[in-house]
Design a protein around this motif. Structure first.
Motif, PDB file in Angstrom:
ATOM      1  N   ALA A   1       0.819  -1.222   0.000  1.00  0.00           N
ATOM      2  CA  ALA A   1       0.000   0.000   0.000  1.00  0.00           C
ATOM      3  C   ALA A   1       0.848   1.265   0.000  1.00  0.00           C
ATOM      4  O   ALA A   1       0.355   2.355  -0.252  1.00  0.00           O
ATOM      5  CB  ALA A   1      -0.949  -0.006   1.197  1.00  0.00           C
TER       6      ALA A   1
ATOM      7  N   ILE B   1       0.786   2.447  -4.031  1.00  0.00           N
ATOM      8  CA  ILE B   1      -0.359   2.424  -4.940  1.00  0.00           C
ATOM      9  C   ILE B   1      -1.106   3.757  -5.041  1.00  0.00           C
ATOM     10  O   ILE B   1      -1.967   3.919  -5.895  1.00  0.00           O
ATOM     11  CB  ILE B   1      -1.372   1.326  -4.525  1.00  0.00           C
TER      12      ILE B   1
ATOM     13  N   ASN C   1      -3.855   6.632  -4.507  1.00  0.00           N
ATOM     14  CA  ASN C   1      -5.309   6.456  -4.375  1.00  0.00           C
ATOM     15  C   ASN C   1      -5.866   6.745  -2.982  1.00  0.00           C
ATOM     16  O   ASN C   1      -7.037   6.484  -2.692  1.00  0.00           O
ATOM     17  CB  ASN C   1      -5.710   5.022  -4.799  1.00  0.00           C
TER      18      ASN C   1
ATOM     19  N   PHE D   1      -3.607   4.928   3.856  1.00  0.00           N
ATOM     20  CA  PHE D   1      -4.289   3.666   4.190  1.00  0.00           C
ATOM     21  C   PHE D   1      -3.566   2.969   5.335  1.00  0.00           C
ATOM     22  O   PHE D   1      -4.187   2.416   6.229  1.00  0.00           O
ATOM     23  CB  PHE D   1      -4.283   2.718   2.985  1.00  0.00           C
TER      24      PHE D   1
ATOM     25  N   LYS E   1     -13.024  16.817  10.067  1.00  0.00           N
ATOM     26  CA  LYS E   1     -14.159  16.392   9.252  1.00  0.00           C
ATOM     27  C   LYS E   1     -13.678  15.812   7.916  1.00  0.00           C
ATOM     28  O   LYS E   1     -14.201  14.809   7.439  1.00  0.00           O
ATOM     29  CB  LYS E   1     -15.057  17.601   9.005  1.00  0.00           C
TER      30      LYS E   1
ATOM     31  N   THR F   1     -10.760  14.475   7.125  1.00  0.00           N
ATOM     32  CA  THR F   1      -9.862  13.317   7.146  1.00  0.00           C
ATOM     33  C   THR F   1     -10.483  12.122   7.843  1.00  0.00           C
ATOM     34  O   THR F   1     -10.175  10.985   7.510  1.00  0.00           O
ATOM     35  CB  THR F   1      -8.565  13.636   7.917  1.00  0.00           C
ATOM     36  N   GLY F   2     -11.306  12.386   8.855  1.00  0.00           N
ATOM     37  CA  GLY F   2     -11.821  11.281   9.660  1.00  0.00           C
ATOM     38  C   GLY F   2     -10.809  10.794  10.680  1.00  0.00           C
ATOM     39  O   GLY F   2     -11.016   9.770  11.324  1.00  0.00           O
ATOM     40  N   HIS F   3      -9.696  11.527  10.853  1.00  0.00           N
ATOM     41  CA  HIS F   3      -8.703  11.111  11.848  1.00  0.00           C
ATOM     42  C   HIS F   3      -9.331  11.086  13.235  1.00  0.00           C
ATOM     43  O   HIS F   3     -10.212  11.889  13.551  1.00  0.00           O
ATOM     44  CB  HIS F   3      -7.527  12.086  11.869  1.00  0.00           C
ATOM     45  N   GLU F   4      -8.823  10.192  14.097  1.00  0.00           N
ATOM     46  CA  GLU F   4      -9.365  10.095  15.442  1.00  0.00           C
ATOM     47  C   GLU F   4      -8.480  10.795  16.452  1.00  0.00           C
ATOM     48  O   GLU F   4      -8.656  10.655  17.643  1.00  0.00           O
ATOM     49  CB  GLU F   4      -9.629   8.643  15.867  1.00  0.00           C
TER      50      GLU F   4
ATOM     51  N   VAL G   1      -7.059  -1.027  -4.433  1.00  0.00           N
ATOM     52  CA  VAL G   1      -7.258  -1.206  -2.989  1.00  0.00           C
ATOM     53  C   VAL G   1      -7.176  -2.679  -2.570  1.00  0.00           C
ATOM     54  O   VAL G   1      -7.169  -2.977  -1.375  1.00  0.00           O
ATOM     55  CB  VAL G   1      -8.586  -0.589  -2.484  1.00  0.00           C
TER      56      VAL G   1
ATOM     57  N   ILE H   1      -4.600  -3.339  -0.008  1.00  0.00           N
ATOM     58  CA  ILE H   1      -4.745  -2.862   1.375  1.00  0.00           C
ATOM     59  C   ILE H   1      -5.154  -4.049   2.242  1.00  0.00           C
ATOM     60  O   ILE H   1      -6.155  -4.693   1.971  1.00  0.00           O
ATOM     61  CB  ILE H   1      -5.848  -1.782   1.487  1.00  0.00           C
TER      62      ILE H   1
ATOM     63  N   ASP I   1      -5.796  -2.521   7.823  1.00  0.00           N
ATOM     64  CA  ASP I   1      -5.841  -1.174   7.257  1.00  0.00           C
ATOM     65  C   ASP I   1      -7.223  -0.850   6.691  1.00  0.00           C
ATOM     66  O   ASP I   1      -7.647   0.301   6.701  1.00  0.00           O
ATOM     67  CB  ASP I   1      -4.759  -1.007   6.188  1.00  0.00           C
TER      68      ASP I   1
ATOM     69  N   ARG J   1      -9.118   0.313   9.653  1.00  0.00           N
ATOM     70  CA  ARG J   1      -8.762   1.700   9.956  1.00  0.00           C
ATOM     71  C   ARG J   1      -9.400   2.656   8.939  1.00  0.00           C
ATOM     72  O   ARG J   1      -9.872   3.727   9.280  1.00  0.00           O
ATOM     73  CB  ARG J   1      -7.238   1.882   9.923  1.00  0.00           C
ATOM     74  N   TYR J   2      -9.390   2.205   7.677  1.00  0.00           N
ATOM     75  CA  TYR J   2      -9.992   3.017   6.617  1.00  0.00           C
ATOM     76  C   TYR J   2     -11.464   3.279   6.917  1.00  0.00           C
ATOM     77  O   TYR J   2     -11.945   4.406   6.811  1.00  0.00           O
ATOM     78  CB  TYR J   2      -9.822   2.301   5.265  1.00  0.00           C
TER      79      TYR J   2
ATOM     80  N   GLN K   1     -12.972   3.125   9.847  1.00  0.00           N
ATOM     81  CA  GLN K   1     -13.144   3.967  11.040  1.00  0.00           C
ATOM     82  C   GLN K   1     -13.099   5.442  10.647  1.00  0.00           C
ATOM     83  O   GLN K   1     -13.903   6.252  11.084  1.00  0.00           O
ATOM     84  CB  GLN K   1     -12.046   3.667  12.065  1.00  0.00           C
ATOM     85  N   LYS K   2     -12.142   5.766   9.786  1.00  0.00           N
ATOM     86  CA  LYS K   2     -12.008   7.164   9.356  1.00  0.00           C
ATOM     87  C   LYS K   2     -13.150   7.551   8.415  1.00  0.00           C
ATOM     88  O   LYS K   2     -13.673   8.668   8.484  1.00  0.00           O
ATOM     89  CB  LYS K   2     -10.647   7.382   8.692  1.00  0.00           C
TER      90      LYS K   2
ATOM     91  N   ARG L   1     -16.228   8.441  10.294  1.00  0.00           N
ATOM     92  CA  ARG L   1     -16.144   9.802  10.853  1.00  0.00           C
ATOM     93  C   ARG L   1     -16.418  10.849   9.777  1.00  0.00           C
ATOM     94  O   ARG L   1     -17.122  11.823  10.004  1.00  0.00           O
ATOM     95  CB  ARG L   1     -14.757  10.062  11.429  1.00  0.00           C
ATOM     96  N   ARG L   2     -15.861  10.636   8.592  1.00  0.00           N
ATOM     97  CA  ARG L   2     -16.083  11.613   7.516  1.00  0.00           C
ATOM     98  C   ARG L   2     -17.545  11.657   7.095  1.00  0.00           C
ATOM     99  O   ARG L   2     -18.080  12.698   6.733  1.00  0.00           O
ATOM    100  CB  ARG L   2     -15.206  11.273   6.288  1.00  0.00           C
TER     101      ARG L   2
ATOM    102  N   VAL M   1     -13.095   5.775  -1.289  1.00  0.00           N
ATOM    103  CA  VAL M   1     -12.103   5.941  -2.350  1.00  0.00           C
ATOM    104  C   VAL M   1     -12.520   5.070  -3.525  1.00  0.00           C
ATOM    105  O   VAL M   1     -13.372   4.185  -3.389  1.00  0.00           O
ATOM    106  CB  VAL M   1     -10.680   5.505  -1.911  1.00  0.00           C
TER     107      VAL M   1
END
Lengths: 631, 233
Positions: free
Chosen positions: A20, A23, A25, A256, A305, A307-310, B13, B16, B20, B23-24, B26-27, B30-31, B87
């Motif tokens: 990953a 790649i 994307n 990712f 908002k 990114t969705g990061h925690e 993808v 991936i 991951d 994790r993808y 989870q984010k 949130r978005r 994505v």
């Protein structure tokens, strides 16, 4: 069946670790394939592995800025890890941009960020895998312009021969001008030298091949000058004047895979008021410029908002000095709590406020306090101008221990100018006093989690350009190792020695970092030789080979001591003296002399020291004056 | 309310890995603004669980995960909100609410269907249809499964519910439960060995077509897609 475009085949991707990485994307990555407005292809590169490079804010800022312009497509490139490196060489697969997966050799620019010296061999890997000549003078009109930037470009000389161009200073200011010039040249058929010669007149741009160094018999520099009369003799750094009103990536790329900095990063200010004499960043980014707190709040919410990061963290050289820190932090605590988002705090000065904040955002049982006294004695802390007293450390620790913390991390440096055995032993002594404080303030029945734990770490001091210590000799490798042993023994002699753990960095890497930090153009051959001997990813200790550097230096007839342990006179012309980073040499000399007299200097908010950065007319330099005038 | 989400995974993808992808999502959640429930504690995490991990390199038309939500604006809105933040290569196919008695995604998995295609530059197994017929025509299909510590001999036959070949493609429906999961490569290795050849995992593109749960009605066991146990809301 295959409905996608990748530079690497399935066979290759299934063979390598973490495919990953290669790649593209990712969420918020920008793909302008087929967009006819694109006139300039820019590859922005961090010369280390994806997980490190993707954690860097600077690249995200430039990526966002460049892609915001409709005629530019900026892509990302990171160093292929060793497994892929081998395959790419064997199968002649050219280095590619992550977004388009196109070969780098077809791009207009290859931008490389220079964050630490130990990635220099990786730069050569990138150039070679891209199919470009290592030396700028050998490149042809069709090949991308290789441009460097970032902190290490404040002494670009060791790698000067590999770059067409260096951008000195903050990237937000001059790229548009540079790219417009490039476009004009490209339209009439690019003549590389003609473009570079004009580019060299844009403020902040340094074209190394148009400058010549003459050396004295002793190896030091006799003169450094441009080969064309119209070119500037001194190149001044570029700087953003209004940091609240400039580019900032509202939609940073979300990887990712898990990367080192897997969170929203909010850069609250640039620069630092402190003036620690060993610190390069503290001088390079003067004057301190704070971002407006309302802007920061808006950015934080928007980026979370998008990114969705925690998790969100604040970034700056010294967050505790940010004027509106309380307001910002309490805002974030409230908003993040609603959204179940973690706040990761940078090292704050330990006081009632930071302990309150930390108790709200971390699990006290699992977290630790961090102090960076940098030196073991008050005398030496005065020499380095680290305004942190033993009293402050012990009071802060006491407060924290009473609040439930029991783990403390301490950071020190060994080999600082004027250091004596007493200073070195002071590291153990201070660690012991902190442990003793715990037993003093925490009653026996309240001691949980196996009592107090102190982890003291030391790194070796490396003199850096544009600091008051740039004249200082560096210790030898043997001195470093002896000093670490002295600390280790001294720790064992302490009453609370069982509560103290001592770690120290490797001396070998520090020596080579010291070599490159204050090196000159003669070192490009050394770097090339080390690379040819197989060195890569040398910032990863398991891939660093000290002996290769010693061999290469010997083969080039150069001495490590000349660059590291040699005493430099105030009259010596340094390889980086042609750059103007905002602070004057006269100021650095004053500070060097103050240091040798063991005298502290006030910080920018207390008193202006006349470092030279006031000429920019922004940040702390004008704010403090305005505040004084108002009084 | 518990919600089951079905998604597909194609294109780049596929590289991936499972962790991951978690994790993808989870984010992504949130978005999307979905009001997902969180666990309590200092670092709260989303209440989310995946049905069956998908290997790196596999594509899928039938991946599932369950989440717990506090509030919602209907399954259509949730599906749209999710697809707006996906994505390229990952698409949300369905969103259903789970009845209280439904087991969690992972425990519900009974079987999975896979398509095997040979990649460009690789020859399919010779006489595919006949080989498959003969392969299945045995009383047992013994294989040796390599585990972390030892080798395990087992019979694949009871776990193969369907195996068909057509036009240089293979399709099979096999046991995917936690106790009897048959990895597609294990079956392919057995098939190649039966044909006297060696299996090259790089030769094929494996696509998980669907993940199934078993409905038990007295003696009768019916396999249905994991989202068939829920309903739109």
């Amino acid at each position: 069946m295959k409905e996608y475009k990748l530079a690497l085949s399935d066979e290759v991707l299934m063979q390598v670790e973490k495919p990953a990485r290669y790649i593209g994307n990712e969420v918020n990555s920008v793909n302008k394939a087929g967009d006819e407005r694109v006139a300039i292809r820019f590859a922005m590169c961090f010369p280390d592995v994806y997980e490190i490079g993707m954690s860097h804010l600077g690249i995200q800022i430039l990526y966002d800025m460049l892609n915001g312009w409709e005629d530019v497509w900026c892509e990302r490139v990171y160093s292929p890890w060793l497994d892929l490196d081998r395959i790419m060489r064997k199968e002649h697969i050219p280095l590619f941009g992550l977004e388009s997966q196109d070969p780098i050799k077809d791009f207009d620019f290859l931008g490389i960020t220079l964050q630490y010296e130990m990635c220099y061999t990786n730069i050569l890997q990138l150039l070679e895998l891209a199919g470009l000549p290592l030396y700028a003078t050998e490149r042809t009109a069709e090949q991308p312009i290789v441009i460097g930037g970032g902190p290490c470009s404040y002494n670009p000389e060791p790698i000067a021969d590999f770059f067409d161009l260096f951008y000195i200073g903050e990237g937000e200011t001059r790229y548009r001008e540079l790219l417009d010039l490039y476009k004009a040249h490209k339209e009439k058929g690019l003549d590389r030298d003609a473009f570079l010669r004009e580019a060299a007149s844009i403020p902040g741009m340094y074209v190394p091949k148009f400058y010549r160094t003459e050396y004295k018999d002793d190896g030091t520099i006799a003169s450094f000058s441009p080969v064309y009369e119209e070119l500037p003799k001194t190149i001044s750094k570029e700087m953003v004047k209004d940091v609240s009103n400039t580019y900032y990536p509202m939609k940073p790329v979300v990887p990712f895979i898990k990367v080192t900095q897997d969170r929203v990063v909010l850069e609250i200010q640039r620069g630092c008021i402190r003036g620690c004499r060993f610190c390069q960043a503290g001088q390079l980014y003067r004057p301190v410029r704070e971002r407006d707190v309302e802007v920061m709040k808006r950015y934080a919410m928007e980026m979370l908002k998008n990114t969705g990061h925690e998790e969100i963290s604040l970034s700056s050289l010294s967050s505790s000095d940010y004027t509106d820190l309380k307001e910002l932090v309490y805002f974030l605590i409230e908003e993040c709590k609603k959204r179940s988002i973690n706040i990761s705090l940078p090292s704050l000065r330990i006081d009632a406020f930071s302990l309150d904040v930390m108790s709200k955002v971390q699990d006290i049982k699992k977290s630790s306090l961090t102090f960076a006294p940098e030196a073991g004695s008050q005398r030496l802390r005065d020499v380095i101008n680290k305004g942190l007293s033993e009293e402050t450390i012990l009071k802060g620790s006491a407060l924290a221990f009473q609040g439930g913390w029991s783990r403390v991390k301490l950071y020190f440096m060994l080999g600082l100018p004027t250091e004596t055995e007493e200073d070195i032993r002071g590291i153990a002594d201070l660690s012991n006093k902190i442990a003793a404080t715990y037993f003093e303030v925490v009653p026996k029945e309240e001691r949980k989690n196996g009592s107090v734990q102190i982890v003291a770490s030391s790194s070796f001091f490396i003199p850096k350009p544009f600091t008051p210590f740039q004249w200082s000799p560096m210790n030898t490798r043997e001195e470093f190792i002896d000093k670490a042993q002295t600390v280790k023994k001294a720790v064992r002699e302490q009453i609370n020695q069982k509560r103290i753990k001592y770690n120290w960095h490797e001396a070998d890497v520090s020596m080579i970092e010291g070599l490159l930090a204050r090196g000159d153009r003669k070192l490009s051959k050394v770097i090339e030789k080390v690379y040819r001997k197989g060195a890569l990813f040398e910032s990863w200790s398991e891939h660093f080979h000290y002996d290769l550097w010693l061999e290469a230096l010997k083969e080039c007839g150069l001495s490590l001591d000349f660059y590291t342990t040699r005493e430099r006179s105030l009259e010596e012309i340094f390889p980086w003296d042609f750059l103007d980073c905002g602070v004057t040499k006269a100021f650095l000399i004053r500070e060097w002399k103050q240091a040798l007299e063991e005298k502290e200097s006030p910080n920018c908010k207390q008193k202006c020291l006349g470092c030279g950065a006031a000429r920019y007319g922004v940040g702390v330099c004008v704010e403090e004056k305005a505040a004084k005038a108002a009084e | 309310m518990r919600v089951r989400i079905k998604f597909s995974k194609h294109g780049v993808v596929k590289f991936i890995g499972h962790l991951d992808i978690m994790r993808y999502f989870q984010k992504a959640i949130r978005r999307s603004g979905i009001d997902i429930a969180y666990s309590s504690g200092f670092s709260p995490h989303q209440i989310m669980s995946f049905a069956a991990p998908l290997g790196v390199g596999y594509c899928s038309n039938g991946e599932y995960m369950d989440i717990e939500v506090n509030s919602h604006q209907g399954s259509d809105q949730m599906l749209t909100a999710l697809n707006e933040v996906m994505v390229e290569g990952i698409e949300v196919l369905s969103v259903v609410a789970l009845p209280d008695h439904a087991g969690n995604a992972m425990a519900s998995v009974a079987a999975a269907g896979y398509t095997i295609e040979w990649k460009e530059g690789y020859e399919p197994l010779a006489d595919l249809e006949k080989t498959v017929e003969a392969f299945l025509n045995r009383d047992t299909i013994p294989v040796v499964k390599q585990t972390k510590k030892s080798e395990l001999s087992l019979d694949l036959k009871p776990g193969i519910y369907e195996l068909t070949a057509k036009e240089n493609c293979l399709y099979f429906l096999v046991d995917a439960s936690s106790s009897g999961n048959i990895k597609p490569t294990l079956l392919l290795e057995a098939l190649y060995r039966f044909a006297g050849q060696e299996f090259d995992p790089l030769a094929v593109q494996i696509t998980r077509e669907e993940t199934y749960t078993a409905l038990i009605d007295g003696e009768r066991r019916t396999l249905v897609p994991l989202d068939a146990v829920g309903e739109k809301f």
